[in-house]
Design an enzyme around this catalytic site. Structure first.
Site, mmCIF file in Angstrom:
data_model
loop_
_atom_site.group_PDB
_atom_site.id
_atom_site.type_symbol
_atom_site.label_atom_id
_atom_site.label_comp_id
_atom_site.label_asym_id
_atom_site.label_seq_id
_atom_site.Cartn_x
_atom_site.Cartn_y
_atom_site.Cartn_z
ATOM 1 N N GLU A 209 -9.657 7.796 5.650
ATOM 2 C CA GLU A 209 -9.713 6.925 6.830
ATOM 3 C C GLU A 209 -10.188 7.667 8.084
ATOM 4 O O GLU A 209 -11.045 7.169 8.807
ATOM 5 C CB GLU A 209 -8.361 6.241 7.038
ATOM 6 C CG GLU A 209 -8.116 5.195 5.955
ATOM 7 C CD GLU A 209 -6.682 4.717 5.862
ATOM 8 O OE1 GLU A 209 -5.855 5.095 6.716
ATOM 9 O OE2 GLU A 209 -6.376 3.967 4.925
ATOM 10 N N LYS B 133 0.835 -1.204 0.000
ATOM 11 C CA LYS B 133 0.000 0.000 0.000
ATOM 12 C C LYS B 133 0.874 1.260 0.000
ATOM 13 O O LYS B 133 0.518 2.274 -0.557
ATOM 14 C CB LYS B 133 -0.902 -0.012 1.235
ATOM 15 C CG LYS B 133 -1.757 1.240 1.365
ATOM 16 C CD LYS B 133 -2.759 1.100 2.469
ATOM 17 C CE LYS B 133 -3.464 2.392 2.780
ATOM 18 N NZ LYS B 133 -4.441 2.243 3.848
#
Ligand code: AMP
Length: 561
Positions: free
Chosen positions: A145, A68
């Site tokens: 997030e 990621k």
């Protein structure tokens, strides 16, 4: 069905919304967390999650993790001789999550809201979206997030305007975000972080402490022994919270070394890491123009916020207790599922407007007059600054710098340097201005940047009123539909492992690893149970396999270190 996905650096989760609340969907092994680890073997078989991670010590060249971090870059990973981009590896994780969800829900999953770190720039967001598409998922919305965390805590439902700080300490990354709820709009006000700080560093500290106390040295350990030491350190780290001390045991060339590590010793050893944590907190506050005392609520996400050293540090810093009602590993996925429900316009959830911040500064190149008649060329003039809430529109007035200047070129740049040449060039536009003595003609340059990463640059010549504009799409290497289909076809040679044998595969791998690590009596014992398990697998009898597997797992549990 639309699902919410937290595509994490260390672990990923998938959730859905039902009966008025978001829920995590367990994976094929019955667990909520799927490690974001992918392995591809010589035959093109794909393993995802725990099974892939278990292959790490046996076949390190076939495994990739923490990809990621490289999303949106050109980095390539080679697994058993085949090459993958970070988004392709992510797509394999997404594919596994999708399959597990479909089998659990008994219906097709076609669309997902995927969470991304707030600091992810356009290129990384697009790469994430592409990963979704390669996995056969439509990704129309992404959620940052920290916003997902606030949504999961239901904070968007508050009646009072509130400021939150979301503290996210994952395995290898650390992010701080400041959000503000204001008149039903949830805004990310500032983000800061450290891409190279996380729970793993706290594990390293634990490992070092053990080495120090036991007198062993890292250089004397083989690569496999180091992996084992790390695993033990991870275990001790997770156990120490809420206790006075832990026993760290490590078997080393036939003998078992044990050391007691006290909470106090560990806390002292973590001091340097805690100092590092302070920096991004300070930076995000100063970017948002706030003080520590202005924060109404602190939310914790990321597995490493379970560490009591971290929690205690935050309580001292903020002088308040963080909100920890939700499981820090699951919060983001739950928030993404709520967002999915908002997208479906479910009646149970109120739609809130989510905004985001621009994670970099957008500006233009200018000539600066630093003294009467003395100019410096090539300077950068910020127009939309980093951490500005988007959508945003800002205007800057610029003047001609030479007598009889008849053109002005507006170069559009992205970056933080004072010097234009160090920033990223995005495009340019040239306008004609009437000839006049320097400083008399002016242009207004307006940058409008929206949540879909489209930047509109409009230049207006003030004396003539003429305007000109360009639209710059986020710089990325976005693939067309055909390119996606082509790559999907290319990836289809990969054989996703059938779901139903996962537990057998995992047990087998774990047993192989432990056999390699064990010696003497334990080795013989393992051999006995592995052989019995393999015989049961050969026979193919369902109950027989389950019994042999359970028996082998019990033996494995006895000594998983
Ligand atoms: P994440 O990236 O959010 O999945 O976080 C992973 C990190 O959380 C790893 O470094 C784990 O060691 C850490 N972690 C998970 N559970 C605990 C725990 N109970 N105590 C301390 N750290 C933990």
């Amino acid at each position: 069905m639309i699902v919410g996905i937290d595509l994490g650096t260390t672990n990923s989760l998938i959730a859905y919304f039902a009966d008025g609340e978001p829920r995590i969907i367990p994976n094929r092994l019955g667990k909520n967390l799927t490690p974001s680890v992918v392995s591809v073997d010589q035959e093109g078989n794909v393993y995802v999650g725990e099974t892939a991670r278990e292959r790490m010590s046996l076949y390190p060249d076939s495994v990739a993790q923490t990809f990621k971090r490289s999303m949106g870059t050109e980095r390539e990973y080679v697994l058993s001789g085949r090459t993958f981009k970070p988004e392709e590896l992510s797509s394999l994780v997404l594919r596994a999550l999708k399959e597990d969800a479909e089998s659990y829900l008994g219906e097709e999953v076609t669309e997902a809201v995927i969470s991304v770190p707030a600091y992810f720039d356009d290129k990384r967001r697009k790469a994430t979206k592409r990963a979704g598409e390669l996995a056969g998922l439509r990704v129309e919305r992404m959620i940052s997030e920290p916003t997902a965390a606030a949504v999961a805590y239901g904070l968007y439902d508050k009646t009072r305007d509130t400021r939150f700080l979301v503290f996210d300490l994952g395995g290898g990354t650390f992010d701080v975000s400041i959000l503000e709820l204001y008149h039903n709009i949830l805004e990310v006000r500032a983000v800061a972080g450290d891409n190279y700080l996380g729970g793993e560093d706290f594990t390293q500290v634990m490992g070092k402490l053990f080495l120090q106390k036991s007198g062993l040295s890292l250089q004397n350990l083989s690569a496999k022994e180091q992996v084992r030491l790390y695993r033990q350190a991870e275990r001790a780290k997770c156990e120490i919270s809420g206790r006075d001390r832990v026993t760290f045991s490590f078997s080393f060339r036939g003998e078992t070394r044990e050391e007691e590590i006290s909470c106090r010793e560990y806390e002292e050893a973590c001091e340097e890491l805690l100092m590092k944590i302070r920096e991004p907190v300070k930076k995000s506050l100063s970017d948002a123009g706030l003080k520590l005392a202005d924060i109404d609520e602190v939310l914790l996400i990321g597995g490493a916020t379970r560490l009591s050293v971290v929690r205690d540090f935050l309580i001292r810093l903020f002088r308040k207790f963080p909100d920890t009602r939700l499981n820090p590993d699951e919060t983001v996925a739950l928030g993404a599922a709520v967002q999915a429900a908002m997208k479906e316009r479910r009646e149970e959830v109120k739609e809130v407007i989510l905004t985001d911040v621009c994670s970099f500064t957008l500006g233009t190149e200018v000539v600066v007059e630093y003294e009467e008649g003395r100019y410096e060329e090539g300077r950068f003039c910020p127009i939309i600054e980093r951490n500005t809430v988007i959508p945003a529109s800002h205007t800057e007035r610029l003047y001609t710098v030479r007598d009889d200047q008849d053109k002005v070129r507006v170069r559009v740049l992205q970056g933080e340097s004072r010097f234009a040449k160090n920033n990223l060039y995005l495009g340019e536009l040239e306008v004609e201005v009437p000839k006049a003595p320097r400083g008399q003609e002016s242009i207004d340059v307006t940058y409008t940047y929206d949540i879909n990463s489209l930047l509109e640059v409009e230049v207006k010549v003030n004396s003539t009123g003429r305007t000109q504009k360009i639209i710059i799409k986020g710089q990325d290497n976005q693939m067309t539909e055909e390119e996606i289909e082509k790559r999907m076809a290319e990836l289809s040679y990969l054989k996703m492992q059938p779901r139903d044998h996962e537990e057998n595969r995992l047990t087998r791998l774990r047993a192989e690893r432990m056999y390699e690590e064990a010696l003497g009596e334990r080795r013989r014992r393992l051999d006995h149970y592995i052989t019995a398990f393999e015989a049961a697998l050969d026979k193919g009898d369902h109950d027989g396999i389950r019994n042999a597997r359970d028996a082998l797992n019990e033996v494995l549990e006895e000594g998983d270190y």
